[in-house]
Design an enzyme around this catalytic site. Sequence first.
Site, short mmCIF file in Angstrom:
data_model
loop_
_atom_site.label_atom_id
_atom_site.label_comp_id
_atom_site.label_asym_id
_atom_site.label_seq_id
_atom_site.Cartn_x
_atom_site.Cartn_y
_atom_site.Cartn_z
N ASN A 120 0.90 -1.00 0.03
CA ASN A 120 0.05 0.12 -0.12
C ASN A 120 0.89 1.29 0.06
OD1 ASN A 120 -1.37 2.29 1.02
ND2 ASN A 120 -3.01 1.09 1.74
N ASP A 156 0.03 4.38 -0.02
CA ASP A 156 -0.64 5.61 0.30
C ASP A 156 0.20 6.76 0.99
OD1 ASP A 156 -3.10 4.55 -0.70
OD2 ASP A 156 -3.88 4.18 1.38
N HIS A 157 0.90 6.20 1.86
CA HIS A 157 1.74 7.10 2.74
C HIS A 157 2.97 7.87 1.87
CE1 HIS A 157 -1.18 6.64 5.70
NE2 HIS A 157 -0.72 5.36 5.74
N ARG A 185 3.98 18.74 1.59
CA ARG A 185 4.46 19.94 0.97
C ARG A 185 3.74 20.41 -0.26
NH1 ARG A 185 9.95 21.42 2.35
NH2 ARG A 185 9.75 21.40 4.48
N HIS A 228 -5.59 3.84 -1.64
CA HIS A 228 -6.89 4.19 -1.30
C HIS A 228 -7.26 5.47 -1.71
CE1 HIS A 228 -9.50 4.55 2.67
NE2 HIS A 228 -10.36 4.82 1.62
N ARG A 234 -9.37 8.26 -0.89
CA ARG A 234 -10.29 8.63 0.23
C ARG A 234 -11.06 9.96 -0.62
NH1 ARG A 234 -9.04 6.86 5.62
NH2 ARG A 234 -10.87 8.61 6.01
N ARG A 287 -6.76 12.75 0.92
CA ARG A 287 -5.59 13.29 1.80
C ARG A 287 -4.18 12.64 1.54
NH1 ARG A 287 -7.34 10.14 7.51
NH2 ARG A 287 -9.07 11.24 6.99
N GLU A 314 -8.68 0.42 -3.29
CA GLU A 314 -9.45 0.71 -2.06
C GLU A 314 -10.29 1.79 -1.96
OE1 GLU A 314 -7.56 0.96 1.77
OE2 GLU A 314 -6.13 -1.01 1.25
N THR A 340 -7.09 6.71 10.15
CA THR A 340 -6.81 5.66 9.19
C THR A 340 -8.28 4.76 9.21
OG1 THR A 340 -5.62 3.63 8.45
CG2 THR A 340 -5.66 3.89 10.87
N THR A 341 -8.26 3.57 8.60
CA THR A 341 -9.60 2.84 8.41
C THR A 341 -9.79 1.96 9.51
OG1 THR A 341 -9.13 2.69 6.07
CG2 THR A 341 -10.88 1.13 6.89
N GLU A 352 -11.12 -9.06 3.26
CA GLU A 352 -9.84 -8.83 3.77
C GLU A 352 -10.12 -8.61 5.29
OE1 GLU A 352 -7.10 -6.15 1.75
OE2 GLU A 352 -6.38 -5.36 3.76
N HIS A 393 -3.59 -4.36 7.71
CA HIS A 393 -3.83 -3.21 8.47
C HIS A 393 -2.84 -3.68 9.75
CE1 HIS A 393 -5.37 0.43 10.38
NE2 HIS A 393 -5.64 0.86 9.52
N GLY A 435 0.86 -1.28 4.35
CA GLY A 435 1.48 0.00 4.00
C GLY A 435 2.27 0.75 5.02
N HIS A 436 1.61 1.11 5.97
CA HIS A 436 2.43 2.29 6.85
C HIS A 436 3.72 1.83 7.51
CE1 HIS A 436 2.98 4.41 10.76
NE2 HIS A 436 2.50 5.39 10.07
N1 PXP Z 1 -5.95 -3.14 3.89
C1 PXP Z 1 -6.80 -2.16 3.89
C2 PXP Z 1 -7.93 -2.51 3.50
C3 PXP Z 1 -6.43 -0.78 4.58
O1 PXP Z 1 -7.34 0.09 4.52
C4 PXP Z 1 -5.41 -0.41 4.80
C5 PXP Z 1 -4.96 1.04 5.43
O2 PXP Z 1 -5.29 1.70 4.40
C6 PXP Z 1 -4.22 -1.62 4.73
C7 PXP Z 1 -4.53 -2.81 4.36
C8 PXP Z 1 -2.86 -1.38 5.11
O3 PXP Z 1 -2.72 -0.98 6.44
P1 PXP Z 1 -1.34 -0.20 6.88
O4 PXP Z 1 -1.10 0.82 6.36
O5 PXP Z 1 -1.70 -0.33 8.66
O6 PXP Z 1 -0.25 -1.50 6.80
#
Ligand code: PXP
Length: 248
Positions: free
Chosen positions: A8, A10-11, A19, A44, A46, A50, A71, A101-102, A152, A195, A217-218
């Site tokens: 993932n 996203d971050h 920035r 994802h 959103r 964001r 997502e 977060t979710t 999931e 997650h 992801g994170h």
């Molecule tokens: N799976 C889903 C459906 C999520 O919403 C997220 C977080 O956006 C993740 C996996 C990944 O979670 P994390 O960033 O905590 O690893």
Amino acid sequence: MTLRLGVNIDHVATIRNARGGLLPDPVRAAKLAIAAGCDGITAHLREDRRHIRDDDIARLKAEIDKPLNFEMAATDEMVAIALKTRPHACCIVPEKRSERTTEGGLDAAGQQAALKPVIHALKHAGIRVSLFIAAQKPQIEAAAALGADVIEIHTGAWCDALAEGQVALAETEWQAIRAGAALADGLGLEVHAGHGLDYASAEEIAELPQIVELNIGHFLIGEAVFEGLSETVKFMRAAMDRGRKRVG
Ligand code: PXP
């Protein structure tokens, strides 16, 4: 019985957006993660944009050569974007503007009427549909009844309990994940999880044979600050492979 790793990104977009401007580019991160051995990319979009933005999704679809897991919340706007983008899969997640977060799973059991047309539209377009739910029997049974292809399992509560040293709670959550994965598999659902996973929890959950994909992801993006994204993806792959070898 391989276990796929979905990264993932996203971050990477979170850092870019702090920035403004274009850097760091989440699509570059996706390509690097793929080159390092991941099996797919998750992003994802959103409602508040964001992190990931519309053009990130379009570029990911156009530029990566592994499956894109999109997502999304179950809204008309997101369904329209999914139908235009045609990702490999859509993972339907709950979304509240105020959350960081979710935070919890989708209430598939309580929202069957609203989810049904969304799932139907996506499946009709040939997109695999995943529901991000807690490992609870009513939610899993609702996912199967709704015709989802995949669930999931939300591993956030288990990972939080592990991180906080809450041994009894972690064990309760772990048993729920184990039972949920077995139930879903028995109902013909493909089982993913994600997650809050890190190297240790990913290695442990890899021992559950019904789980075929982890989306992470994170932790990966955070570790990449120190080790680099390629190394981090390779370490994660190795941790998952170690866990999977213990199956059976
Ligand atoms: N799976 C889903 C459906 C999520 O919403 C997220 C977080 O956006 C993740 C996996 C990944 O979670 P994390 O960033 O905590 O690893």
